[in-house]
Design a protein around this motif. Structure first.
Motif, PDB file in Angstrom:
ATOM      1  N   LYS A 129     131.948  -2.556  45.986  1.00  0.00           N
ATOM      2  CA  LYS A 129     130.673  -1.999  45.532  1.00  0.00           C
ATOM      3  C   LYS A 129     130.360  -2.458  44.104  1.00  0.00           C
ATOM      4  CE  LYS A 129     128.196   2.382  44.997  1.00  0.00           C
ATOM      5  NZ  LYS A 129     128.281   3.871  45.115  1.00  0.00           N
ATOM      6  N   PHE A 130     131.376  -2.459  43.273  1.00  0.00           N
ATOM      7  CA  PHE A 130     131.185  -2.899  41.886  1.00  0.00           C
ATOM      8  C   PHE A 130     130.735  -4.360  41.843  1.00  0.00           C
ATOM      9  CE2 PHE A 130     132.992  -5.121  38.195  1.00  0.00           C
ATOM     10  CZ  PHE A 130     132.400  -4.423  37.156  1.00  0.00           C
ATOM     11  N   ILE A 131     131.385  -5.238  42.612  1.00  0.00           N
ATOM     12  CA  ILE A 131     131.046  -6.660  42.619  1.00  0.00           C
ATOM     13  C   ILE A 131     129.664  -6.879  43.239  1.00  0.00           C
ATOM     14  CG2 ILE A 131     131.687  -8.927  43.523  1.00  0.00           C
ATOM     15  CD1 ILE A 131     133.450  -7.937  41.226  1.00  0.00           C
ATOM     16  N   GLU A 132     129.339  -6.139  44.286  1.00  0.00           N
ATOM     17  CA  GLU A 132     128.006  -6.281  44.901  1.00  0.00           C
ATOM     18  C   GLU A 132     126.905  -5.894  43.913  1.00  0.00           C
ATOM     19  OE1 GLU A 132     128.951  -5.688  49.674  1.00  0.00           O
ATOM     20  OE2 GLU A 132     128.432  -3.921  48.455  1.00  0.00           O
ATOM     21  N   ASN A 133     127.152  -4.885  43.086  1.00  0.00           N
ATOM     22  CA  ASN A 133     126.177  -4.522  42.054  1.00  0.00           C
ATOM     23  C   ASN A 133     126.011  -5.645  41.037  1.00  0.00           C
ATOM     24  OD1 ASN A 133     125.511  -1.984  43.088  1.00  0.00           O
ATOM     25  ND2 ASN A 133     127.170  -0.959  41.976  1.00  0.00           N
ATOM     26  N   LYS A 134     127.128  -6.310  40.700  1.00  0.00           N
ATOM     27  CA  LYS A 134     127.058  -7.437  39.780  1.00  0.00           C
ATOM     28  C   LYS A 134     126.251  -8.588  40.379  1.00  0.00           C
ATOM     29  CE  LYS A 134     129.452  -6.049  36.208  1.00  0.00           C
ATOM     30  NZ  LYS A 134     128.841  -5.971  34.857  1.00  0.00           N
ATOM     31  N   ILE A 135     126.411  -8.798  41.699  1.00  0.00           N
ATOM     32  CA  ILE A 135     125.669  -9.860  42.381  1.00  0.00           C
ATOM     33  C   ILE A 135     124.175  -9.564  42.358  1.00  0.00           C
ATOM     34  CG2 ILE A 135     125.231 -10.910  44.637  1.00  0.00           C
ATOM     35  CD1 ILE A 135     128.252 -10.705  45.164  1.00  0.00           C
ATOM     36  N   ALA A 162     145.527   0.181  41.026  1.00  0.00           N
ATOM     37  CA  ALA A 162     145.025  -0.891  40.172  1.00  0.00           C
ATOM     38  C   ALA A 162     143.511  -1.041  40.319  1.00  0.00           C
ATOM     39  CB  ALA A 162     145.728  -2.206  40.512  1.00  0.00           C
ATOM     40  N   GLU A 163     143.023  -0.878  41.550  1.00  0.00           N
ATOM     41  CA  GLU A 163     141.578  -0.985  41.796  1.00  0.00           C
ATOM     42  C   GLU A 163     140.802   0.059  40.986  1.00  0.00           C
ATOM     43  OE1 GLU A 163     138.382  -0.565  45.509  1.00  0.00           O
ATOM     44  OE2 GLU A 163     140.442   0.171  45.702  1.00  0.00           O
ATOM     45  N   VAL A 164     141.260   1.290  41.030  1.00  0.00           N
ATOM     46  CA  VAL A 164     140.583   2.374  40.317  1.00  0.00           C
ATOM     47  C   VAL A 164     140.528   2.072  38.816  1.00  0.00           C
ATOM     48  CG1 VAL A 164     140.683   4.828  39.720  1.00  0.00           C
ATOM     49  CG2 VAL A 164     141.235   4.086  42.049  1.00  0.00           C
ATOM     50  N   GLU A 165     141.676   1.685  38.255  1.00  0.00           N
ATOM     51  CA  GLU A 165     141.735   1.409  36.822  1.00  0.00           C
ATOM     52  C   GLU A 165     140.887   0.190  36.464  1.00  0.00           C
ATOM     53  OE1 GLU A 165     142.998   3.305  34.701  1.00  0.00           O
ATOM     54  OE2 GLU A 165     144.479   4.536  35.745  1.00  0.00           O
ATOM     55  N   LEU A 166     140.956  -0.849  37.282  1.00  0.00           N
ATOM     56  CA  LEU A 166     140.257  -2.097  36.989  1.00  0.00           C
ATOM     57  C   LEU A 166     138.746  -1.905  36.992  1.00  0.00           C
ATOM     58  CD1 LEU A 166     140.309  -5.101  36.423  1.00  0.00           C
ATOM     59  CD2 LEU A 166     140.582  -5.522  38.887  1.00  0.00           C
ATOM     60  N   VAL A 167     138.232  -1.191  37.973  1.00  0.00           N
ATOM     61  CA  VAL A 167     136.785  -0.935  38.024  1.00  0.00           C
ATOM     62  C   VAL A 167     136.345  -0.120  36.811  1.00  0.00           C
ATOM     63  CG1 VAL A 167     134.954   0.246  39.303  1.00  0.00           C
ATOM     64  CG2 VAL A 167     136.625  -1.135  40.534  1.00  0.00           C
ATOM     65  N   TYR A 227     130.550 -14.097  43.935  1.00  0.00           N
ATOM     66  CA  TYR A 227     130.699 -14.319  45.387  1.00  0.00           C
ATOM     67  C   TYR A 227     132.139 -14.676  45.727  1.00  0.00           C
ATOM     68  CZ  TYR A 227     125.593 -14.355  45.625  1.00  0.00           C
ATOM     69  OH  TYR A 227     124.272 -14.005  45.550  1.00  0.00           O
ATOM     70  N   SER A 228     132.773 -15.451  44.834  1.00  0.00           N
ATOM     71  CA  SER A 228     134.171 -15.825  45.048  1.00  0.00           C
ATOM     72  C   SER A 228     135.069 -14.587  45.023  1.00  0.00           C
ATOM     73  CB  SER A 228     134.610 -16.823  43.973  1.00  0.00           C
ATOM     74  OG  SER A 228     135.974 -17.158  44.123  1.00  0.00           O
ATOM     75  N   VAL A 229     134.835 -13.705  44.057  1.00  0.00           N
ATOM     76  CA  VAL A 229     135.616 -12.460  43.973  1.00  0.00           C
ATOM     77  C   VAL A 229     135.406 -11.616  45.220  1.00  0.00           C
ATOM     78  CG1 VAL A 229     135.879 -10.281  42.738  1.00  0.00           C
ATOM     79  CG2 VAL A 229     135.634 -12.409  41.457  1.00  0.00           C
ATOM     80  N   LEU A 230     134.151 -11.485  45.649  1.00  0.00           N
ATOM     81  CA  LEU A 230     133.844 -10.694  46.858  1.00  0.00           C
ATOM     82  C   LEU A 230     134.552 -11.274  48.077  1.00  0.00           C
ATOM     83  CD1 LEU A 230     132.254  -8.422  48.231  1.00  0.00           C
ATOM     84  CD2 LEU A 230     130.311 -10.017  48.440  1.00  0.00           C
TER      85      LEU A 230
END
Length: 381
Positions: A307-313, A274-279, A323-326
């Motif tokens: 890594k994807f969320i940190e790039n968004k941050i 799911a992680e692979v598809e979601l990213v 930050y909540s997602v991370l």
């Protein structure tokens, strides 16, 4: 009313022309085998006039007697119609203020009146807790052309939960134009979903995509989820993956399908897949539902998602949701230190009960039970 106008006209003509007949010596002779009756022209006209009036009076009385015998409420003509009108509006007003008992009593007094079925529609709503009685009221309303459409919709609604196929059968009698009405489309979608006829749901939402607006994604999501869930329950996760792979490119690009697919992978315990598809999906387009899916990922090394969320941050450092997602990703993978730093930053930017609950859970994992309890008490208060 028309008859009354005719009588007035006759009287007017008689007054206007009658003086010309005064002194006129014309005779009317009625002869039978045993009698001969001779009348002046004036007396013959007067007798005919009153005969016509008498006939109308007798006709009126006859109709009222017949109506009384067969149960009509129009026993007293206009007076009764006024009472029926008064009863109907009294029922409507009582219904609007929530006085259901008075509304039920009043609406029954309107039966037999000419309300084009509106009184029976109101009665069906008042008796919606009694399906049989409501159905009888709607059957009366369906006999009127002006209330037929509304009554048919209400009949379908009555059957929807317990007999969805019957609801579809009821709606099938509507015209082609009426079938395009939004209320009909929504009822049919509900019936198809209860019957697990997801192909029919997809066909219907594709035909009315513009009409459904934002509800399109919700229904497309339900249809895909239902279809995919059936595959997953019967054939397992591998069959679900095969189904996704074999979808058309357009179907795989549909965000509703993407959301459902990822959710089912998570439900099947395939968090890493799911992680692979979601990213991959989130890299191509953003959607608020992706946030909730990221928070559900739960496996030991969600590095791709982190890594994807940190790039968004880095791109928008003042967005608390990232930050909540991370924090959720880190907590679900067992990295409580990163989870606490991220959730503190999220709470600094925005107060959220969900984030506060996560912080309390993190504190419990770090054995800070007193702080966790204090936080729980604040949330309960």
């Amino acid at each position: 009313m028309i008859k009354f106008i005719v009588v007035l006209l006759l009287i007017f003509v008689a007054l206007l022309l009658g003086h010309n007949l005064v002194g006129y010596e014309g005779r009317v002779v009625i002869a039978t085998e045993s009698h001969v009756v001779e009348l002046t022209l004036i007396s013959a006209i007067i007798i005919c006039f009153f005969a016509v009036i008498g006939f109308w009076v007798l006709e009126w009385l006859f109709k009222r007697i017949v109506s009384a015998l067969i149960g009509s409420k129009n026993w007293f003509g206009t007076l009764s119609r006024r009472q029926q009108n008064k009863a109907f509006y009294k029922a409507l007003n009582a219904f609007l203020v929530g006085d259901i008992s008075t509304a039920k009593q009043s609406v029954e007094k309107s039966f037999g009146g000419d309300f084009h079925g509106a009184n029976y529609l109101l009665a069906s709503e008042l008796h919606k807790d009694n399906a049989n009685k409501a159905a009888r009221m709607l059957a009366h309303a369906e006999t009127e052309s002006t209330s037929f459409f509304a009554a048919t919709l209400k009949q379908a609604q009555l059957h929807l939960k317990e007999f969805p196929q019957k609801a579809l059968d009821v709606l099938s009698v509507l015209s082609t134009k009426e079938q395009q009405h939004q209320s009909v489309v929504m009822l049919k979608l509900s019936a198809f979903s209860l019957l697990n006829q997801w192909t029919d749901v997809k066909d219907l939402i594709n035909q009315h995509k513009k009409m459904l607006g934002t509800a399109y994604i919700e229904w497309a999501q339900k249809a895909t989820h239902g279809e995919f869930a059936e595959i997953a329950s019967k054939s397992g996760a591998n069959a679900l993956k095969d189904k996704w792979t074999n979808l058309s490119r357009a179907a795989r690009k549909d965000i509703a399908n993407q959301i459902c697919y990822v959710q089912l992978l998570i439900d099947q315990g395939l968090s890493k897949d799911a992680e692979v598809e979601l990213v991959a999906f989130a890299n191509k387009q953003a959607h608020p539902a992706f946030t909730g899916l990221f928070k559900q990922l739960k496996h030991s090394d969600p590095s791709t998602a982190i890594k994807f969320i940190e790039n968004k941050i880095k791109q928008t450092p003042e967005t608390p949701e990232y930050y909540s997602v991370l924090a959720h990703l880190a907590y679900n993978s067992g990295d409580f230190s990163l989870a606490q730093r991220a959730i503190n930053k999220a709470l600094e930017l925005r107060r959220s009960n969900e984030d506060a609950l996560l912080l309390a859970a993190i504190l419990e994992q770090q054995s800070s039970f007193e702080q966790a309890n204090t936080l729980y008490k604040k949330l309960l208060a």
